[in-house]
Design a protein around this motif. Sequence first.
Motif, short mmCIF file in Angstrom:
data_model
loop_
_atom_site.label_atom_id
_atom_site.label_comp_id
_atom_site.label_asym_id
_atom_site.label_seq_id
_atom_site.Cartn_x
_atom_site.Cartn_y
_atom_site.Cartn_z
N VAL A 1 38.32 60.76 110.56
CA VAL A 1 38.46 61.71 111.66
C VAL A 1 38.51 60.93 112.98
CG1 VAL A 1 37.35 63.57 110.38
CG2 VAL A 1 35.96 62.13 111.89
N CYS A 2 39.10 61.56 114.00
CA CYS A 2 39.40 60.85 115.25
C CYS A 2 40.22 59.61 114.89
CB CYS A 2 38.14 60.46 116.00
SG CYS A 2 36.99 61.82 116.33
N VAL B 1 42.38 63.06 110.30
CA VAL B 1 42.36 64.17 111.24
C VAL B 1 42.37 63.63 112.66
CG1 VAL B 1 41.13 66.25 111.98
CG2 VAL B 1 41.00 65.51 109.58
N ASP B 2 43.24 64.18 113.49
CA ASP B 2 43.27 63.86 114.91
C ASP B 2 43.88 65.05 115.64
OD1 ASP B 2 42.93 61.03 116.57
OD2 ASP B 2 44.26 62.43 117.58
N ALA C 1 34.79 57.51 111.38
CA ALA C 1 35.22 58.13 112.63
C ALA C 1 35.22 57.11 113.75
CB ALA C 1 34.28 59.29 112.99
N LEU D 1 38.74 68.66 116.11
CA LEU D 1 37.64 68.38 115.18
C LEU D 1 36.53 69.42 115.28
CD1 LEU D 1 36.81 66.34 113.02
CD2 LEU D 1 35.55 65.10 114.81
#
Length: 323
Positions: A10-11, A32-33, A75, A56
């Motif tokens: 994530v990020c 995920v971003d 992350a 997020l």
Amino acid sequence: MNSRFTSLEVCAGVGGQALGLERAGFDPVMLVDDDPQTCATLRANRPDWRVLQADLNDFVGTEHGGVADVDLLSAGVPSAPFATAGRQHGISDRRDLLRTVIFLVMDVRPRVVMLESTPNLLTNSKFEAVRRFVSNELEHMGYCWTSSVLDAQHFGVPQTRRSGIIIAMRPDDFERFSWPVGNRHAPTLGEALRESMASRGWSGADEWARIANQVAPTIVGGSKKHGGADLGPTRSKRSWQALGVDGGSLGDQVPGPEFVLAPEAGRSGLPKLTIAQVQLLQNLPTDWEVTGRKTAAYRQVAQAMPPAVSTAVGRHIAQALAR
């Protein structure tokens, strides 16, 4: 060791951390971003990666197949809320994604958590309450954790770039974990970019490389709120100028035969870096396609975690997980 593990990133940004972890044995089930340009970059380079553009704060891991069973949740937590200058924002601030990631850990329950951010988060007394929150929540969930500040230049990256990293694991895995010892020689700025600087026939490349006789300063800039495609604030530009680089903006191409190196003339007598050269300094592969116009591309590259660092940490995580 031939074991492969799964990860949720994530990020994710431009993919530096995920790329390094992939080399260490972690295959992402999802990245995920919230930025459309970085998601486009990830898809362009790894069409087989499952990339999700999402805020997020609205992401629920258990709503996505395979996510709840990952070995590693990693992350690259944005560092802006933990800057020492300016107004301090509390852990309830929506822009502070560290709290959000901790809640995601509660949702996903991975075997390992890897959080990367600015060293300030770990070392500055200003953020003691944030560290206490992280510690309390991780321990409440049954994790043991440790933290360290690693400098990319100790892992062969031609740049001074310090990362604050938190690793959390279940107790039986944690007892097998140790931090990597960075002992690789990093090339100087001149050694890293001399060939690139000479690629269009610039005869001054060798002389320039002698001036650029230290590792590069930290790549900064690229904030969505401030600045454009330059090498950061005034202090950073001075550091670059001392090593023979005009940090006032990025160049569209490296110097040609007509360019005259003249350090005595100030920045106007110095070459500018291109996006491709900044990628080299960030340890990103030369064939890693960064999408978007110059400012958007620089923002992605400038905020990346050098893959060499995440590879080193990832290998030590993998060793701890292997039974």
